[in-house]
Design an enzyme around this catalytic site. Structure first.
Site, PDB file in Angstrom:
ATOM      1  N   LYS A   1     -21.846   2.614 -35.312  1.00 53.79           N
ATOM      2  CA  LYS A   1     -21.611   3.863 -36.039  1.00 53.79           C
ATOM      3  C   LYS A   1     -22.955   4.401 -36.508  1.00 53.79           C
ATOM      4  O   LYS A   1     -23.684   3.739 -37.244  1.00 53.79           O
ATOM      5  CB  LYS A   1     -20.689   3.618 -37.233  1.00 53.79           C
ATOM      6  CG  LYS A   1     -20.454   4.885 -38.054  1.00 53.79           C
ATOM      7  CD  LYS A   1     -19.403   4.681 -39.116  1.00 53.79           C
ATOM      8  CE  LYS A   1     -19.260   5.926 -39.967  1.00 53.79           C
ATOM      9  NZ  LYS A   1     -18.281   5.745 -41.036  1.00 53.79           N
TER      10      LYS A   1
ATOM     11  N   LYS B   1     -19.257   5.582 -32.389  1.00 57.31           N
ATOM     12  CA  LYS B   1     -19.007   6.790 -33.166  1.00 57.31           C
ATOM     13  C   LYS B   1     -20.301   7.391 -33.647  1.00 57.31           C
ATOM     14  O   LYS B   1     -21.134   6.653 -34.141  1.00 57.31           O
ATOM     15  CB  LYS B   1     -18.154   6.392 -34.379  1.00 57.31           C
ATOM     16  CG  LYS B   1     -17.886   7.499 -35.364  1.00 57.31           C
ATOM     17  CD  LYS B   1     -17.163   6.928 -36.548  1.00 57.31           C
ATOM     18  CE  LYS B   1     -16.993   8.017 -37.588  1.00 57.31           C
ATOM     19  NZ  LYS B   1     -16.385   7.537 -38.786  1.00 57.31           N
TER      20      LYS B   1
HETATM   21  C1  PBG Z   1     -16.352   6.604 -43.489  1.00 53.03           C
HETATM   22  C2  PBG Z   1     -16.019   7.526 -42.376  1.00 53.03           C
HETATM   23  C3  PBG Z   1     -16.654   8.719 -42.040  1.00 53.03           C
HETATM   24  C4  PBG Z   1     -15.979   9.229 -40.939  1.00 53.03           C
HETATM   25  C5  PBG Z   1     -14.948   8.359 -40.653  1.00 53.03           C
HETATM   26  N1  PBG Z   1     -14.999   7.293 -41.530  1.00 53.03           N
HETATM   27  C6  PBG Z   1     -17.722   9.461 -42.712  1.00 53.03           C
HETATM   28  C7  PBG Z   1     -19.084   8.949 -42.810  1.00 53.03           C
HETATM   29  O1  PBG Z   1     -19.433   7.869 -42.355  1.00 53.03           O
HETATM   30  O2  PBG Z   1     -19.874   9.673 -43.419  1.00 53.03           O
HETATM   31  C8  PBG Z   1     -16.303  10.504 -40.235  1.00 53.03           C
HETATM   32  C9  PBG Z   1     -15.247  11.001 -39.318  1.00 53.03           C
HETATM   33  C10 PBG Z   1     -15.452  12.393 -38.865  1.00 53.03           C
HETATM   34  O3  PBG Z   1     -16.525  13.005 -39.073  1.00 53.03           O
HETATM   35  O4  PBG Z   1     -14.519  12.927 -38.251  1.00 53.03           O
HETATM   36  N2  PBG Z   1     -15.184   6.265 -44.216  1.00 53.03           N
END
Ligand code: PBG
Length: 327
Positions: free
Chosen positions: A199, A251
């Protein structure tokens, strides 16, 4: 035929729609799509999210209807995010059985628990007043091991609520192993773990932060991956697999298709990709201006993620796309 005429003609396979359909290398199906949904505490009607046209914050009532619609569309599952009314330094709402995400999970399980894989975001950022994915130490640094203790409690709360698959999105070291052990010690051996392995600290989460009313100031660069690092993404994938992740995630999706292809090449467990909020909003905005054909752009974007190697895809278009695939 002259000597200079091509002997090999790939265009033969593109001559008719039927031929193109038969030779298609990549196909999408509804079963491999997962819809992320937001449930907000204290509202009685769905509230539109300005930065994500077509996506809403659900009430506990409207999420029932949305879940039923998703099941009828034949998609594979839902990923639930909670938006609490009150936040604090440790994200108490995340571990409270009456916290919005845990309540919503029970509601959705009751409604569609047999038809869909009901998944929950296991991260503190929606619940903390500082907006970080973990708890802070005295210097304001995100404390890895103290955050793991919170994740373990959160995992039990979510498993208790009936979640089938816990989405560990916090990017703390050792989070998969920590959550696996607490689940196994408490008779939740069948609760599965989706490790958000690779991520990245992406600009494309922007609209999501409005969706969950994030209170984050600054960024998440001390725990999420630097966007230029491909090898490190693969390292994170291998670690999550070793720690016992049932599924791993890359992601965002579209700006990390190389990482996704790398992961798909080596992973012994399914590799999923999350087409995040910014990817969604970018296409919606361009389409709203008439600059691109919306349906074709949506289909191409999701198809590209599948082609790169995703076994399943989280996308805000899951239900609409499933409808197109049926027709
Ligand atoms: C963290 C989380 C995020 C997203 C999903 N889970 C935000 C981040 O890491 O800032 C982003 C998902 C999206 O942008 O659609 N709980």
């Amino acid at each position: 035929m002259t000597d200079s005429a091509p002997r090999i003609r790939p265009r033969r396979l593109r001559t008719t729609p039927a031929m193109r359909r038969l030779v298609a290398e990549t196909r999408l199906s509804a079963a491999e799509l997962v819809l992320p949904v937001f449930i907000r505490e204290g509202i009685s009607e769905p509230v539109p999210i300005g930065s994500m046209p077509g996506v809403v914050n659900h009430s506990l009532d409207s999420i029932r209807r949305a879940a039923t619609e998703a099941a009828e569309a034949g998609i594979g599952g839902l990923m639930l995010f909670g938006v609490p009314e009150h936040k604090d330094a440790v994200g108490s709402g995340a571990t409270d059985e009456n916290g919005i995400l845990n309540v919503a999970t029970r509601v959705v399980i009751e409604e569609v628990g047999d038809a869909l894989v009901v998944q929950t975001d296991l991260c503190l950022d929606e619940f903390t007043d500082h907006g970080h994915c973990g708890v802070l130490d005295s210097r304001g640094y995100v404390d890895n091991d103290a955050s793991l203790e919170r994740y373990r409690d959160m995992a039990l709360a979510q498993a208790n609520a009936g979640s089938h698959l816990l989405g560990l999105s916090g990017m703390m070291d050792g989070q998969v192993a920590a959550v696996r052990s607490v689940l196994d010690d408490n008779d939740f051996g069948n609760t599965a773990i989706l490790g958000y392995a690779a991520k990245y600290a992406s600009a494309f989460y922007g609209p999501f932060r409005e969706a969950v009313a994030s209170s984050l100031v600054g960024d998440r660069r001390t725990y999420q991956l630097d966007t230029g690092n491909r090898r490190e993404g693969l390292r994170e994938v291998m670690l999550d697999v070793d720690e016992g992740a049932d599924v791993v995630m890359v992601k965002p999706a579209m700006s990390f298709l190389d990482v996704l292809a790398d992961a798909a090449a080596i992973s012994p467990v399914p590799v999923w990709a999350y087409q995040v909020s910014g990817e969604y909003s970018m296409i919606e905005a361009a389409a709203a201006h008439g600059w691109i054909d919306r349906r074709r752009a949506v289909e191409e974007s999701v198809l590209s993620i599948k082609r790169a190697g995703a076994d399943a895809i989280l996308t805000y278009w899951a239900v609409e796309l499933a409808g197109w695939l049926r027709s």
